[in-house]
Design a protein around this motif. Structure first.
Motif, PDB file in Angstrom:
ATOM      1  N   LEU A  30       0.778  -1.084   0.066  1.00  0.00           N
ATOM      2  CA  LEU A  30      -0.049  -0.251   0.149  1.00  0.00           C
ATOM      3  C   LEU A  30       0.966   1.197   0.062  1.00  0.00           C
ATOM      4  N   LYS A  83       3.165   0.105  -6.031  1.00  0.00           N
ATOM      5  CA  LYS A  83       2.341   1.202  -5.908  1.00  0.00           C
ATOM      6  C   LYS A  83       2.521   2.261  -7.076  1.00  0.00           C
ATOM      7  N   THR A 124      -0.840   5.812   1.732  1.00  0.00           N
ATOM      8  CA  THR A 124      -1.231   4.554   1.026  1.00  0.00           C
ATOM      9  C   THR A 124      -1.645   4.870  -0.137  1.00  0.00           C
ATOM     10  N   ILE A 125      -1.808   4.179  -1.093  1.00  0.00           N
ATOM     11  CA  ILE A 125      -2.296   4.376  -2.317  1.00  0.00           C
ATOM     12  C   ILE A 125      -3.667   4.957  -2.424  1.00  0.00           C
ATOM     13  N   GLY A 154       4.543   1.512  -0.756  1.00  0.00           N
ATOM     14  CA  GLY A 154       5.710   1.352  -1.587  1.00  0.00           C
ATOM     15  C   GLY A 154       6.884   1.565  -0.898  1.00  0.00           C
TER      16      GLY A 154
END
Length: 522
Positions: free
Chosen positions: A97, A512, A157-158, A99
């Motif tokens: 999530l 990601k 997070t993404i 990277g």
């Protein structure tokens, strides 16, 4: 890898409360106005727990995985993606999530010791470990603290990054899900009655957030929400939730969905077990069948099927297979809730463990020398400042490494290296290049784990076929286990269909960035 995180803690609570039934049912939430469209094709990333390449190829060859075969034959297969370390669910999910490795996202493992609170953090493992660490503690850490405070706020997070770019995303049965939208969890009445969790819990997730009985959209999932269905953390629940979005044309630009069922089967029967992949394929079939045809499914959506970790078979002779850290370090005292002032704290993550030296009188070299006596251990590592040290029972030497040196690895990372490189099976070329062998991306992954927390911490990593235990551990003798840095636990396949561009890197930590590129974001 244990996607039992929330489920195990709640399961124990149910037993303690005499197995009461009738968990509360949350109403469907309104999705209108939450879906922000993207001109690029939506991306659906399906993580299949403990998916490994050889069993995948075998089940496809035998004709028992038609959906995965279709996606592979109409897309691209990369057989060797490198996971995070330790190869345990929450650490891998955090890496996927954000990277980043644990030195940045700061989720060290499924179990770890929080020295500033003098307590063990467990997100749900074996029943003995849950009971030892306190069922309420495990429930709170899993449901509340993991995403709200343990996952570093210094990384995004993404889901958070997409929201900042006005793009929606979804998380379905993901244990790591932090995003920018507030959701109120549906806590089963039984759990609040026994005071394991408060009645009202608000969490920050993506625009579309589904997590078993705690948050759902599809009313068909009411029958999959009970204890015997792992409270909705199962393949069928995930497929039904994803189908709900597809049927209503509410699929957001990015969806992360987990199929967790294979893990338990492989833990029990070993890495050659095929039933888990067959069940995952049935779920994927169910999802693809939401489209008028499978051809249309891959025209409209970019599909990514990803494993998260491998597993090593664990020898069935427990006396041989299990490395008992209590016994190995029997001259020292161990942290427990009833003994909080002990010399050591041990956090077992199956085939790797963190050993915390909580007593300043205990010398690190003492513990290392004891551990070196066990030939089943692959390596022992610790840090001092920014320098990392690694030794092994198989070597009389020592490997020392740190960032920013003259040696360049396969991922263009620069390292200073001194000593016995064979301990991590590093191939050092005359051109000062590093080639990884048994331990892929070893230096960055091990550095990440060593610097994921403060204090005097030793990492022990087992050879294939062996597993660590302590007095409360659940073992996997005769089955499969993971957690280690070794390639048997670290290499997973990825299938990409509906998109010609593959990731430039073969590491999960870089996915990601690639997904953001697919969505038109750099």
């Amino acid at each position: 890898m244990k996607r039992k995180l929330i489920v195990a803690a709640i399961f124990v609570a149910v037993i303690c409360a005499s197995f009461l039934l009738a968990l509360s049912i949350s109403p469907l939430k309104k999705l209108e106005g939450q879906i922000m469209k993207n001109p690029n094709k939506p991306v659906v990333l399906i993580v299949v727990d403990s998916l490994m390449n050889e069993p995948l190829q075998k089940v496809i060859k035998e004709g028992d995985a038609p959906a995965l075969a279709y996606l592979m034959n109409n897309g691209q297969l990369h057989q060797e993606m490198i996971s995070s370390y330790p190869t345990m669910s929450v650490t891998i999910d955090s890496t996927l999530l954000t990277g980043t490795y644990p030195d940045q996202h700061q989720v060290p493992g499924l179990i770890w010791f929080k020295e500033d609170e003098n307590r063990m953090i467990s997100y749900g493992s074996g029943i003995g470990e849950i009971w030892s660490n306190g069922v309420k503690n495990v429930a709170l850490d899993s449901v509340v603290h993991l995403n709200s405070s343990h996952l570093s706020k210094e990384v995004q997070t993404i889901h958070e990054e997409l929201a900042h770019r006005n793009l929606s995303s979804a998380s379905i049965n993901g244990l790591l899900y932090r995003g920018n939208f507030q959701h109120r969890l549906n806590i089963p009445k039984l759990i609040t009655v026994v005071d394991l969790l408060p009645k009202n819990i608000d969490v920050n997730g993506p625009a579309i957030f589904s997590l078993g009985t705690l948050s759902q959209y599809n009313s068909e999932n009411n029958r999959y929400k009970f204890v015997w269905n792992r409270l909705g953390v199962n393949n069928q629940f995930t497929a039904n939730e994803l189908n709900y979005l597809i049927d209503r044309k509410m699929l957001p630009p990015f969806t992360l969905a987990y199929l967790p069922d294979a893990d338990a089967s492989i833990h029990k029967h070993g890495p050659e077990d095929l039933k888990g992949i067959q069940k995952a394929d049935q779920a994927v079939q169910n999802i693809l069948n939401c489209f008028p045809s499978w051809e249309e499914a891959i025209q409209e959506v970019t599909w990514i099927i990803l494993g998260d970790s491998g597993q090593s078979i664990v020898t069935d002779d427990k006396e041989t297979a299990l490395i008992d850290l209590n016994q190995l370090l029997k001259d020292y005292t161990f942290w427990e809730r009833k003994n909080p002032n002990a010399q050591l704290a041990v956090a077992v993550n199956e085939r790797m463990s963190y050993i915390y030296l909580t007593d300043p009188q205990v010398e690190l070299s003492e513990i290392v020398n004891v551990l070196k006596e066990d030939e089943r251990i692959g390596f022992i590592a610790w840090k001092s400042g920014q320098t990392n040290y690694v030794v092994s029972p198989q070597s009389d030497g020592e490997l020392e490494f740190s960032r920013e040196g003259k040696f360049i690895d396969e991922y263009n990372q620069a390292w200073r290296i001194a000593g016995d490189a064979s301990i991590l099976d590093l191939n050092m070329t005359k051109e000062q290049r590093i080639v990884y062998q048994d331990y892929p991306d070893a230096l960055a992954r091990l550095h990440g784990a060593l610097h994921s927390q403060e204090g005097r911490v030793i990492i022990v990593d087992a050879k294939p076929s062996y597993e660590f235990i302590e007095k409360h551990s659940h073992d996997h003798a005769g089955g499969g286990a993971h957690g280690s840095l070794h390639k048997v636990d670290s290499i997973v396949p990825i299938i990409v269909t509906g998109e010609s561009e593959l990731p430039e890197s073969d590491r999960l930590v870089d996915l990601k960035k690639w997904i953001l590129q697919l969505l038109g974001e750099s």
